[in-house]
Design a protein around this motif. Structure first.
Motif: not given
Length: 520
Positions: A389-395
């Motif tokens: 999990r890489l917790p940056d908002p999906l973009g």
């Protein structure tokens, strides 16, 4: 079923349109020059006002401005202005292609026709993408056969496609054709499929605009659901942004072709993942976007669900979750995506349908992210089954993330069979994009925080101590990892075996994530 969605007459019209677009300099850079960086940034946020004001102030109005006002801003234009902007195609040709409708001397847009620019390891590319007009150019809900244009998901998947050469690529669910444009840059041939005949027609126009010989002749369009059009065939690479949106099956819920694959829950992502095993050659890879459900039942972790599909299919995988939404957030995202206004009676009805569906199946959340799969070769080393999990908002994925992940998979292949003693014999290099940060209180003898920061890839940040920072800093290819650890143990006055047991697992991780390299 292979289809030819453009007849000879339509292909001739598209060729004339391409000539006009080239002559008009209808490009990303030229439009930015017309309306400026600020308006360009506003337009990316769906704010058309600055760009419209800039174009209105132009005198004379160049052809590119006419086309941009019509197809990007959604504004009617004078029929004579459009005729001057499209001298080869003509207004009648634009009507015949379905680009515009004309009434009372005014042309109104029916399709989105936009310039698109890309950069990857192969260099720059410039194309035109044809799709349906977005919700900002129409009122009310979108039609069920809406063909989506370039958005965040398109850019994300484009960034996931590796740039290494491939013989045959499958673009599963091609939509407007943008992924085929990216894929064919590095492939001998592409098969592009879609369940929507309308999408295939627009994709055919997009591909033809890119050049009849260079692109369109190397992309075969096939109609059908998921893998059905390629039954029994295998590919070096599969790319897909499947119609994964979890949609309730209520009678009043529109089933949009571009986002709803007709399955229950996350079933379509499971089907795409499992089916990849039957359609990849040995060593072939699949690069996908998707979402997965978290459930309150036993084994309800979303990433664990995807890992189980992968393991049962016998595939290698690297799965990255970038965002997780609650059922209410998920419902709002996709109801708004369909053009329904938040707070309207239709929105509240649809939100109820979504939440009832999630509750009935015990869904507590939905994760979004990237999936890279590989069919292992016979006799391959230990499988790679990585979830994170890489917790940056999906973009949009960073440029080159596909190549970055493939480099990590290659590092796994090169080191998975090595025990700790063999790993310690390696001479490694620190990646050129890795920097070190140190923070300390004034007057302190040493730093209180040390961070290793990756400039490329996922921009990872690793919290380090003096030993790890010293090891990474000494990785210049001269000394083996074992000798560096021995020197650090002596310097720090700690037990060498204990320090080795602490650092070697981290060395494996830094190799996998590209912060340490086998070669410079």
């Amino acid at each position: 079923m292979t289809i030819a969605p453009l007849d000879d007459s339509a292909r001739a019209l598209v060729d004339r349109l391409r000539d006009d677009l080239v002559a008009a300099e209808y490009t990303v850079d030229a439009l930015r020059g017309l309306w400026g960086d600020e308006a360009d940034a506003a337009l990316a946020r769906a704010d058309r006002v600055p760009a419209r004001r800039a174009l209105t102030a132009l005198d004379p109005v160049p052809p590119a401005a006419v086309l941009a006002a019509l197809h990007l801003l959604g504004d009617p234009v004078d029929e004579q202005d459009l005729a001057r902007a499209l001298p080869a195609l003509g207004v009648e040709g634009a009507v015949a292609l379905g680009l515009v409708a004309v009434a009372e001397g005014r042309a109104v847009p029916l399709l989105d026709l936009r310039p698109y620019a890309a950069l990857d390891a192969g260099g720059t590319a410039s194309w035109w993408i044809v799709s349906d007009l977005g919700e900002q150019h129409r009122s009310g809900a979108l039609p069920a056969d809406h063909v989506l244009g370039v958005g965040g998901a398109s850019l994300t998947l484009a960034g996931l496609i590796p740039t290494s050469p491939a013989e045959r690529v499958l673009d599963l669910g091609t939509g407007c054709g943008i992924q085929s444009l990216h894929a064919v840059r590095h492939a001998r041939a592409v098969v592009a499929t879609d369940v929507s005949e309308r999408a295939l027609r627009l994709a055919a126009i997009t591909l033809r605009l890119a050049g009849a010989e260079a692109v369109a002749e190397r992309v075969e369009l096939r109609h059908g659901d998921l893998y059905a059009p390629v039954a029994g065939e295998r590919f070096d690479r599969i790319v897909s942004n499947p119609p994964f949106v979890i949609t309730p099956r209520g009678a009043g819920v529109t089933q949009y072709e571009y986002r709803d694959g007709g399955r229950i829950g996350d079933g379509i992502v499971e089907e795409v993942v499992r089916g990849a095993a039957e359609h990849l050659v040995e060593g072939g890879t699949a690069h996908l976007l998707g979402n997965w459900e978290y459930r309150d039942a036993l084994g309800g972790d979303g990433l664990a669900r995807v890992r189980r599909w992968v393991e049962e299919a016998g595939l290698d995988a690297w799965i990255v979750e970038r965002e997780r939404q609650s059922p209410a957030q998920y419902a709002e995202t996709w109801i708004r995506d369909g053009g329904t206004l938040v707070g309207s009676a239709d929105f509240e009805r649809l939100a109820g349908e979504w939440l009832d569906d999630f509750a009935a199946r015990g869904v507590t959340g939905v994760g979004f992210g990237y999936v890279v799969l590989r069919r292992p070769r016979a006799g391959a080393p230990a499988p790679l089954r990585r979830t994170e999990r890489l917790p940056d908002p999906l973009g949009a994925a960073p440029t080159g993330i596909g190549d970055h992940l493939m480099a990590g998979i290659a590092a796994h292949d090169a080191t998975a069979h090595l025990d700790d003693a063999a790993l310690a014999e390696l001479r490694l290099h620190v990646a050129g994009d890795v920097t070190e940060e140190r923070h300390q209180w004034p007057g302190a003898e040493g730093p209180t925080v040390i961070r290793l920061r990756q400039g490329g890839g996922f921009g990872r940040v690793v919290e380090a101590d003096a030993a790890l920072a010293g090891l990474v800093g000494a990785c210049d290819g001269e000394l083996s990892i074992g000798r560096i650890i021995g020197a650090l143990a002596a310097l720090l006055e700690v037990d060498e075996l204990a320090l080795s047991a602490e650092l070697l697992p981290t060395v494996r991780e830094l190799l996998l994530t590209g912060m340490l390299l086998l070669e410079p």
